[in-house]
Each structure stands twice: as C-alpha cells, then as structure tokens.
Scaffold this motif. Structure first.
Motif, PDB file in Angstrom:
ATOM      1  N   ARG A  22       0.776  -1.241  -0.035  1.00 15.64           N
ATOM      2  CA  ARG A  22       0.029  -0.028   0.083  1.00 15.64           C
ATOM      3  C   ARG A  22       0.845   1.156   0.032  1.00 15.64           C
ATOM      4  O   ARG A  22       0.530   2.274  -0.715  1.00 15.64           O
ATOM      5  CB  ARG A  22      -0.895  -0.065   1.219  1.00 15.64           C
ATOM      6  N   ARG A  25       2.129   1.810  -3.566  1.00 17.25           N
ATOM      7  CA  ARG A  25       1.135   2.550  -4.271  1.00 17.25           C
ATOM      8  C   ARG A  25       1.009   3.971  -4.086  1.00 17.25           C
ATOM      9  O   ARG A  25       0.621   4.466  -4.858  1.00 17.25           O
ATOM     10  CB  ARG A  25      -0.224   1.689  -4.089  1.00 17.25           C
ATOM     11  N   ASN A  26       1.144   4.484  -2.727  1.00 19.82           N
ATOM     12  CA  ASN A  26       0.978   5.793  -2.411  1.00 19.82           C
ATOM     13  C   ASN A  26       2.146   6.585  -2.530  1.00 19.82           C
ATOM     14  O   ASN A  26       2.222   7.696  -2.050  1.00 19.82           O
ATOM     15  CB  ASN A  26       0.512   5.705  -0.932  1.00 19.82           C
ATOM     16  N   GLU A 322      -3.671   2.517   7.833  1.00 22.39           N
ATOM     17  CA  GLU A 322      -3.887   2.719   6.401  1.00 22.39           C
ATOM     18  C   GLU A 322      -4.435   4.076   6.127  1.00 22.39           C
ATOM     19  O   GLU A 322      -3.984   4.634   4.922  1.00 22.39           O
ATOM     20  CB  GLU A 322      -5.273   1.975   6.114  1.00 22.39           C
ATOM     21  N   ASP A 326      -2.394   6.471   3.209  1.00 24.14           N
ATOM     22  CA  ASP A 326      -3.416   7.178   1.915  1.00 24.14           C
ATOM     23  C   ASP A 326      -3.129   8.523   2.049  1.00 24.14           C
ATOM     24  O   ASP A 326      -2.983   9.204   0.935  1.00 24.14           O
ATOM     25  CB  ASP A 326      -4.711   6.644   2.223  1.00 24.14           C
ATOM     26  N   GLY A 329      -0.082   9.459   0.818  1.00 21.60           N
ATOM     27  CA  GLY A 329      -0.071   9.420  -0.731  1.00 21.60           C
ATOM     28  C   GLY A 329      -0.748  10.509  -1.532  1.00 21.60           C
ATOM     29  O   GLY A 329      -0.299  11.032  -2.470  1.00 21.60           O
ATOM     30  N   SER A 330      -1.993  10.934  -0.739  1.00 23.32           N
ATOM     31  CA  SER A 330      -2.662  11.751  -1.466  1.00 23.32           C
ATOM     32  C   SER A 330      -2.420  13.446  -1.540  1.00 23.32           C
ATOM     33  O   SER A 330      -2.597  14.296  -2.239  1.00 23.32           O
ATOM     34  CB  SER A 330      -4.270  11.551  -1.262  1.00 23.32           C
TER      35      SER A 330
END
Length: 338
Positions: A22, A25-26, A322, A326, A329-330
């Motif tokens: 994860r 991916r971020n 999590e 996230d 990442g965003s």
C-alpha cells in the motif's frame, strides 16, 4: 524528499507485506522495520516477501545492531536479498536498545558499532574484511551495493555517523534538534575528509493525520503517538547517564523532558498503549512527531527539508495505519515532491 514507512513485524506477516505494498502504491520509496528478535518476528524473512510483492521499494532495518547476529551473517543476508531483487536494501544500524536489553545484554559500544559498519558494508559489497582478526570475503557477491545508515543522538555517536556511515538516521522530527544534529554529523564528515553532502539524512518519527485541528482530534493523535517520547527517552537516559543532566555536549531541548522518567517496560515497546510513557509531556509529542491536518505535516516537512533532510520515514504504530499511508500518498508526498 523521499518517504519511508516504518513498521513492527507483528504477526501476521501478510499484514506487514500488505501495508508495504500500500505504501509503494502511495509513493513511498522505502519500507523499514524494527529488528528485535524477542519482541517481533524475524524481519529478513519478511523482507523477502515485501521485495517479491513490490517493484521499486527499498527495504531496511530501523535498526539492526552488531550484537544479535555475527557480522558476516548480517552481510550475507542483505547480499542475498540484493542478489535476488536487485540492490534494494539499506542497512540501518545502531547500538541495539531493545534487541540487546530484552535479551539481557548491554547495547554495543560505539567502537564495536563503527567496526561493524565497515565490515558489513565491505562483505555485502564483495570486498574482503577482517572478522575477529580473520580475513573473510563472500565469494558469490559480484555487484552488491549496501548503504549503511547509522542511528545516533549523542555527540560521539553523531561523530561516528559522520566518519563512517552512508546515511544518518535521526529518530525525532524536532526542527531545532534536527538542525543541531545534522550540523554535527556533517562537520564530522568534513573533518574525516568525506563529502558531507553525500550523506543521506533520514528523519524518522510518528505521523498522525487528523481530519481537522480541533482540540479533540489533536488530543487523540497525541495519545496514539506518546509512546515515541518514551522510546526516545531510553536513548536520552543513556546520554544523561554518560554526559550529565546539564551538559554543553547535549542540548537540554533533548534531555530535559526525562526528569520524571521511572523505568521502562519493553513488552510495550513502540506501542500506543505503552504505560511507561506517562512522563512524556504534550510539548514533546508535538515537537518530536507530526500531528494534525495534512497541511501541518507539509509545513513541518518543508522546514525539515530546508535543513537538509532527504527522507522522512513515518513510524506507523497507531490506530490509523491505512489512513495515514493514504493521506500521505494523496496530499503530503505530492506537496513535498512538487
């Protein structure tokens, strides 16, 4: 600025692997874990799975030590992973706080740590090194590359990091202390005839992204991250014992807060429910960690970047693992790479 994710290798290992996937991916480029054989599962076994399930993520220890494994075993393990997955490891190393003390031993001396840094790097990169007076070379290592990054706080340890390590790991995110310690490491590198700008600087600390900056949200974030002040306090207590409570060699901005510390229970090491951290004041949590909305993280990280920090590694031991990955990442990672 690069970003890393730091986890404990709690079972199930599949969850550790999943969080690292994860993270990649971020936009995270590094995946780190604790290394304390009694408290957690064996990290190098899990690294193999992390590397097999990611494409570019670099993995490493935060941190291993020269005492729980022989140096040729540590070098061979890193070299094996690099041979399998293409030089995607980093050896983070220190004296061994939890790993040694939980096993009933004292942390390693700086002299032993300095020798180990050279030996582990040389062996993992295919060069001959002396181990206990015997010349050894790992014959199958051909194109290995193993950066060795050292964790440090005190003046002698900071000097050693500058003299020998490829990178410096600072486990706190206070800008004042970061500036003081980065200068000490780079000065030591310069005095040793090394390029101070060639050292990678990695700041590692808990990060907790809240929905807003309300008092309730920040209070919850502090309680989830207060354990970190206790963990750092173990190292600070060693410094106070060595240099004294009011020493010009160690900033009081680092040492003053442990005055009410009374022992430490390693069975809760690095966990949000650690009862040994009630002495840690809110001010220290706010200084050492990154708390609040994403904008507050971005502002503090920009300050750290301006001080020469190359990587921020997120200690992700709280109830929003999590969500933190996230949110970084965003919002956070794109802002620091723009």
């Amino acid at each position: 600025m690069d970003f890393g994710l730091v986890l404990q290798t709690d079972p199930p290992a599949s969850q550790v692997v999943g969080l690292m996937r994860r993270a990649e991916r971020n936009g995270f480029r590094y995946g780190w874990t604790f290394d304390s054989a009694v408290l957690w599962q064996e990290p190098f076994v899990i690294y193999s799975q992390i590397l097999a399930n990611t494409t570019k993520l670099h993995v490493g220890t935060m941190v291993t030590n020269p005492g729980t494994r022989t140096w040729e075993v540590t070098a061979s393990t890193f070299a094996t992973l690099n041979d399998m997955y293409g030089n995607r490891t980093v050896c983070g190393i220190g004296r061994g706080d939890s790993a040694m003390r939980v096993a009933g031993r004292k942390p390693n001396t700086l002299a032993r740590l300095g020798e180990a840094i050279d030996v582990i790097r040389d062996l993992a990169e295919g060069r001959e090194a002396l181990v206990d007076g015997n010349p050894i070379r790992i014959p199958w290592v051909k194109d290995g590359k193993l950066p060795v990054w050292m964790a440090a706080y005190g003046p002698k340890a900071l000097a050693l990091a500058g003299q020998k390590a490829d990178g410096f790991i600072l486990q706190l995110a206070d800008p004042y202390l970061t500036e003081w310690m980065v200068k000490a490491v780079r000065q030591a590198a310069t005095e040793a005839g090394r390029d101070p700008d060639a050292l990678t600087v990695c700041v590692a600390a808990p990060a907790y992204v809240t929905a807003d900056d309300s008092a309730e949200a920040l209070a919850h974030a502090r309680e989830q991250c207060r354990w970190f002040g206790g963990m750092v306090g173990n190292h600070v207590a060693d410094l106070v014992a060595k240099y004294g409570e009011h020493s010009d060699l160690v900033p009081e901005a680092l040492t003053a807060y442990i005055k009410d510390r009374h022992g430490y229970d390693y069975s809760h090491h690095g966990r949000a429910d650690n009862p040994s951290t009630d002495f840690v004041p809110d001010e220290i949590v706010d200084r050492f960690c990154l708390l609040g909305p994403a904008e507050a993280h971005i502002e503090k990280l920009r300050r750290l970047r301006d001080l020469g920090v190359n990587q921020f590694a997120v200690y992700n031991m709280h109830d929003a693992k999590e969500a933190t990955i996230d949110a970084y990442g965003s919002e956070v990672i794109p802002a620091l790479r723009s």
